[in-house]
Each structure stands twice: as C-alpha cells, then as structure tokens.
Design a protein around this motif. Structure first.
Motif, short mmCIF file in Angstrom:
data_model
loop_
_atom_site.label_atom_id
_atom_site.label_comp_id
_atom_site.label_asym_id
_atom_site.label_seq_id
_atom_site.Cartn_x
_atom_site.Cartn_y
_atom_site.Cartn_z
N VAL A 79 -2.54 1.01 9.85
CA VAL A 79 -3.60 1.44 8.96
C VAL A 79 -2.96 2.15 7.77
O VAL A 79 -2.15 3.07 7.94
CB VAL A 79 -4.61 2.36 9.67
CG1 VAL A 79 -5.65 2.88 8.69
CG2 VAL A 79 -5.27 1.62 10.83
N VAL A 133 -7.22 1.05 5.60
CA VAL A 133 -7.32 -0.41 5.68
C VAL A 133 -6.34 -0.92 6.74
O VAL A 133 -5.18 -0.50 6.80
CB VAL A 133 -6.98 -1.06 4.32
CG1 VAL A 133 -7.03 -2.57 4.41
CG2 VAL A 133 -7.94 -0.56 3.24
N GLU A 134 -6.82 -1.82 7.60
CA GLU A 134 -5.96 -2.44 8.61
C GLU A 134 -5.09 -3.49 7.92
O GLU A 134 -5.59 -4.45 7.36
CB GLU A 134 -6.80 -3.10 9.70
CG GLU A 134 -7.61 -2.11 10.51
CD GLU A 134 -8.52 -2.79 11.53
OE1 GLU A 134 -8.69 -4.03 11.49
OE2 GLU A 134 -9.09 -2.06 12.36
N TYR A 147 -9.65 -11.91 4.89
CA TYR A 147 -9.15 -10.63 4.38
C TYR A 147 -7.92 -10.16 5.15
O TYR A 147 -7.06 -9.48 4.60
CB TYR A 147 -10.26 -9.56 4.37
CG TYR A 147 -10.93 -9.29 5.69
CD1 TYR A 147 -10.45 -8.33 6.57
CD2 TYR A 147 -12.07 -10.00 6.06
CE1 TYR A 147 -11.08 -8.09 7.78
CE2 TYR A 147 -12.70 -9.77 7.26
CZ TYR A 147 -12.20 -8.81 8.13
OH TYR A 147 -12.82 -8.58 9.32
N TYR A 148 -7.81 -10.53 6.44
CA TYR A 148 -6.59 -10.20 7.20
C TYR A 148 -5.42 -11.08 6.75
O TYR A 148 -4.28 -10.62 6.65
CB TYR A 148 -6.80 -10.35 8.70
CG TYR A 148 -7.59 -9.23 9.34
CD1 TYR A 148 -7.42 -7.90 8.97
CD2 TYR A 148 -8.50 -9.51 10.35
CE1 TYR A 148 -8.13 -6.89 9.57
CE2 TYR A 148 -9.22 -8.50 10.97
CZ TYR A 148 -9.03 -7.19 10.57
OH TYR A 148 -9.74 -6.18 11.18
N ALA A 160 -4.20 -9.65 3.48
CA ALA A 160 -3.43 -8.41 3.69
C ALA A 160 -2.06 -8.71 4.29
O ALA A 160 -1.05 -8.12 3.90
CB ALA A 160 -4.21 -7.45 4.59
#
Length: 186
Positions: free
Chosen positions: A61, A65-66, A168-169, A172
């Motif tokens: 984190v 945000v992860e 979104y993962y 990221a």
C-alpha cells in the motif's frame, strides 16, 4: 491439480513415491474467498500454498493505494518466503482476487519435511530462484521499458491475467495510470 504438483516436484529430482506421498501428506486443503487475505502486512507468513484454482495478488500500500507486485494463479506456489523463512513481519500483503482453493503447507510441516527428507530443499531452492528472477525482471522492466513496451510484455507473458485481474491493478502493476492503459489497449 495434485497431479500437476507431483509432476512439478518430480521434474526437480527423482523423488520416490514414498517421498512424494510424505510431502503430499503434509499438505492440507484451504480456501480463501475473493477479497480475503492469505497474509496481511505486519503478520508473519506461517504457510505456503499451492494454488489449485483461483488467483491471488501480492501488493503493497502506497498513499492508500494497493500497488500489485506480483500475481499467482493455478499451478503456482504462493507465500512470502522472506517472512516465512525468517519468521519476521511481512512488508506486503497477499489477497485473493478470486475464490481460491489451495493446498497449504505449514511452517512446522515444512521443517519436518526438510529434517526427514532433506532432498526437498531443492523444491524451495527452485521456487526461491524463480521468484527472485521474476522480481528482478519486473523491477528492470519498470526502470527500462516505456509504458507501451511494459504493456506488450505483460500481454505476451501474462495474458492469462488480462481478463481476470481488474484493469486498475494491471495499470498499477505496470506503473502507469489507468487512463494510459485504456489508451494502450485501443
């Protein structure tokens, strides 16, 4: 999926059926529901797991945000070896992105296996090396490749994740904004 695990073990050395049976007998079925954690930051990792079905994400984190650092799915081992081996608090978390069924190996059974069957250290060594290489490559990719190149490499090497991991993962993980990922996908 147990057959897959046995094949993987046998590919590392010529283990006897008794050795395989001993190892498999040390595993226990375990389930993680989607959204639940296998390991939370700050906990000590007390189990490793061989994923029979499902998908998990390793993440840290940052600013609330992860940020994914890796993913594991069917036919792969999961766990955090640094915490597991050194019995220290984890500096990352592992959670299920899908309902996940696994065969879990406890730290105490892990130690028994290596005391009674030291050849199984080859299994740990193999997966430790694979994890190191994967992490090193991903770190180098983030530093040296542009967003388009990182996305193309992800599509080539991890295409089985594209429809299973939220966008979104993926963004990221690739170190880009979700909007940039949308543009790249077009």
């Amino acid at each position: 999926m147990l057959d897959t695990l046995i094949k993987k073990i046998r590919s590392l050395d010529n283990f006897s059926q008794n050795e395989i049976d001993f190892f498999v007998g040390s595993l226990e079925p375990f389930q993680i529901a989607k959204g639940e954690h296998f390991l939370k930051e700050g906990q000590v990792c007390r189990h490793l797991g061989f994923i029979e079905s499902g998908l998990v994400m390793y993440y840290r984190v940052y600013d609330g945000v992860e940020i994914p650092t890796d993913f594991a799915l069917e036919g792969e081992w999961m766990g955090y070896l640094n915490s597991f081996t050194n019995k220290t608090s984890a500096d990352l978390s592992i959670k299920a992105l899908e309902d996940t069924n696994l065969l879990r190996l406890s730290a105490s059974n892990f130690e028994k296996i290596y005391q009674l069957q030291p050849r199984f250290i080859k299994l740990k060594d193999h997966y430790t090396e694979m994890s190191f290489v994967s992490h090193t490559r991903h770190t180098a990719d983030l530093a040296m490749l542009n967003a388009k190149q990182r996305y193309e490499k992800f599509m080539k090497e991890k295409k089985e994740l594209v429809n299973r991991v939220p966008q979104y993962y993926i963004a990221a993980y690739l170190g880009i904004k979700p909007q940039s990922l949308s543009r790249l996908r077009k």
